[in-house]
Design an enzyme around this catalytic site. Sequence first.
Site: not given
Ligand code: AMP
Length: 114
Positions: A30-31, A86, A94, A99
């Site tokens: 995760d970024i 989520n 988000e 995922h």
């Molecule tokens: P959520 O949709 O809330 O379950 O989480 C989306 C996750 O994706 C968050 O924890 C972000 O930090 C992660 N994220 C978003 N863009 C990237 C990316 N390009 N590479 C890695 N992680 C990402």
Amino acid sequence: MSDCIFCRIARGDLPSNKVYEDEEFLAFKDIHPQAPVHILIIPKKHISTLAEASAEDVPLLGRMLELAPRIAREHGAEEGFRTIINTGRHGGQEVYHLHLHILGGQPLPAMLKH
Ligand code: AMP
Ligand code: ZN
């Protein structure tokens, strides 16, 4: 979905810190890590949310869950880990490509958004 960020990562069009890949799944760091180990497992197939998954996706979802302990163990979460999916607006989703979060590497608080 050509404009989906995780589809682009799965295709290799966007970079990621990849830790695992097979025909069906990709796992990457995760970024914005919320714990010492914070890895996302995605199916390469675009499924927007868990709520959009269908009966035909059940074997895929099972294999994704089966993969989680292996990836957790191999990347520093030997003492246990948390998995989170989520879903939707109230779930705090988000990125609308299904995922599985894997969090670990230290004891986690009782409640954690991701
Ligand atoms: P959520 O949709 O809330 O379950 O989480 C989306 C996750 O994706 C968050 O924890 C972000 O930090 C992660 N994220 C978003 N863009 C990237 C990316 N390009 N590479 C890695 N992680 C990402
Ligand atoms: Zn996608």
